[in-house]
Design an enzyme around this catalytic site. Structure first.
Site, short mmCIF file in Angstrom:
data_model
loop_
_atom_site.label_atom_id
_atom_site.label_comp_id
_atom_site.label_asym_id
_atom_site.label_seq_id
_atom_site.Cartn_x
_atom_site.Cartn_y
_atom_site.Cartn_z
N ILE A 11 -3.56 -11.03 -1.46
CA ILE A 11 -2.20 -11.03 -0.92
C ILE A 11 -1.22 -11.15 -2.07
O ILE A 11 -1.18 -12.17 -2.77
CB ILE A 11 -1.99 -12.18 0.08
CG1 ILE A 11 -2.98 -12.08 1.24
CG2 ILE A 11 -0.55 -12.17 0.60
CD1 ILE A 11 -2.86 -13.21 2.26
N ARG A 118 -5.63 1.73 -6.20
CA ARG A 118 -6.56 2.45 -7.08
C ARG A 118 -7.71 1.56 -7.53
O ARG A 118 -8.85 2.02 -7.65
CB ARG A 118 -5.80 2.98 -8.30
CG ARG A 118 -6.65 3.81 -9.25
CD ARG A 118 -5.80 4.41 -10.35
NE ARG A 118 -5.27 3.41 -11.27
CZ ARG A 118 -4.42 3.68 -12.24
NH1 ARG A 118 -3.97 4.92 -12.41
NH2 ARG A 118 -3.99 2.72 -13.04
N TYR A 150 15.60 1.29 -3.78
CA TYR A 150 14.75 0.61 -2.80
C TYR A 150 14.29 1.58 -1.73
O TYR A 150 13.11 1.60 -1.35
CB TYR A 150 15.54 -0.55 -2.18
CG TYR A 150 14.73 -1.41 -1.24
CD1 TYR A 150 13.87 -2.38 -1.74
CD2 TYR A 150 14.84 -1.26 0.13
CE1 TYR A 150 13.13 -3.18 -0.88
CE2 TYR A 150 14.10 -2.06 1.00
CZ TYR A 150 13.25 -3.02 0.48
OH TYR A 150 12.52 -3.81 1.35
N LYS A 154 10.32 2.63 -1.06
CA LYS A 154 9.63 2.35 0.21
C LYS A 154 9.22 3.64 0.91
O LYS A 154 8.16 3.70 1.55
CB LYS A 154 10.51 1.49 1.11
CG LYS A 154 10.72 0.06 0.59
CD LYS A 154 9.40 -0.68 0.44
CE LYS A 154 9.60 -2.14 0.06
NZ LYS A 154 8.32 -2.87 -0.05
N VAL A 183 14.25 -9.85 7.75
CA VAL A 183 13.62 -11.17 7.80
C VAL A 183 14.30 -12.08 6.78
O VAL A 183 14.50 -11.68 5.63
CB VAL A 183 12.11 -11.05 7.47
CG1 VAL A 183 11.45 -12.41 7.48
CG2 VAL A 183 11.44 -10.12 8.48
#
Length: 255
Positions: A11, A118, A150, A154, A183
């Site tokens: 993570i 990768r 940005y 994305k 968020v």
């Protein structure tokens, strides 16, 4: 038994925001985690025997390989990669964009996740299993939510997600993306508001206001909501979900 019991996850961005919420939830469900962040790991995570941590800059050339090698050394396998780490761009329009901001945004939001994919793919191919989940944004599917760097980073990550999903679908490997709404995390606070492109922000204000209204009415999206979706996508319950771009934004994505 939890569906996440003993599964091994990498993570990124695990020290705060969505990454922290995801790592916390995964640990509570029995997962084993290698967390990666440029900041220090919170004590709330490091007190767990099933949590290992690397403090590293994901844009450094050696980091992706180091992360994967460490995970294999600590846990012996990799069941999931959650590419959560990211930065904003000051909402810069293309004519106010600096080279530095473009390069940093692409490096952290796009190049680092691709390089991590990768590195993990050969291991997942050998295992004949694995789930990758990339974190997008409203800006991953719209041109009216953020600055050009940005937005491009994305959008690019969503393209990579779909390509990886298709390429390895016959080998037990899945790749999906989650696109959070607004968020409340530290990603915006980490940028300097005096450097924001205010003219660009003004053109998007009605879009942002529509989403902000949800929060005022108690309908806002929280980091834990995103974590729930991310962990569903690395669990066996989502075994036929592959190549999906899933918004978690209380319908903000329909605008």
């Amino acid at each position: 038994m939890s569906l996440l019991q003993d599964i091994v996850l990498i993570i990124t961005g695990s020290a705060s925001g969505i990454g922290l919420a995801t790592a916390t939830a995964a640990l509570s469900q029995g997962a084993k985690i290698l967390g990666v962040d440029v900041s220090w790991a919170p004590v709330s995570l490091t007190e767990h025997a099933s949590y290992k941590f690397i403090q590293a800059n994901l844009t450094h050339e050696a980091t992706p390989k180091q992360v994967v090698e460490t995970c294999i050394k600590e846990f012996g396998r990799i069941d999931g990669l959650l590419n959560i780490a990211g930065i904003m761009d000051q909402n810069s329009s293309v004519d106010s964009l600096t080279d530095d901001m473009w390069e940093r945004c692409i490096a952290i939001n796009l190049t680092a996740p691709v390089k991590l994919m990768r590195e993990v793919i050969p291991i997942m191919r050998q295992q004949k299993s694995g789930s990758i989940v990339n974190v997008g944004s409203k800006a991953a599917t719209s041109g009216a939510a953020s600055g050009v760097a940005y937005t491009a980073s994305k959008h690019g990550l969503m393209g990579a997600t779909k390509n990886v999903a298709w390429r390895y679908k016959q080998e037990g490997i899945r790749c999906n993306a989650v696109c959070p709404g607004g968020v409340p995390t530290g990603i915006v606070q980490a940028s300097d508001p005096t450097t924001w492109d205010k003219d660009a922000l003004a053109t998007m204000s009605h879009i942002h206001q529509a989403h902000a209204a949800d929060r005022q009415e108690g309908l806002g999206v929280e980091a834990e909501d995103i974590a729930n979706c991310l962990l569903f996508l690395v669990s066996s319950q989502s075994k036929r979900i592959n190549g999906a771009i899933i918004p978690v934004d209380n319908a903000w994505s329909v605008i």
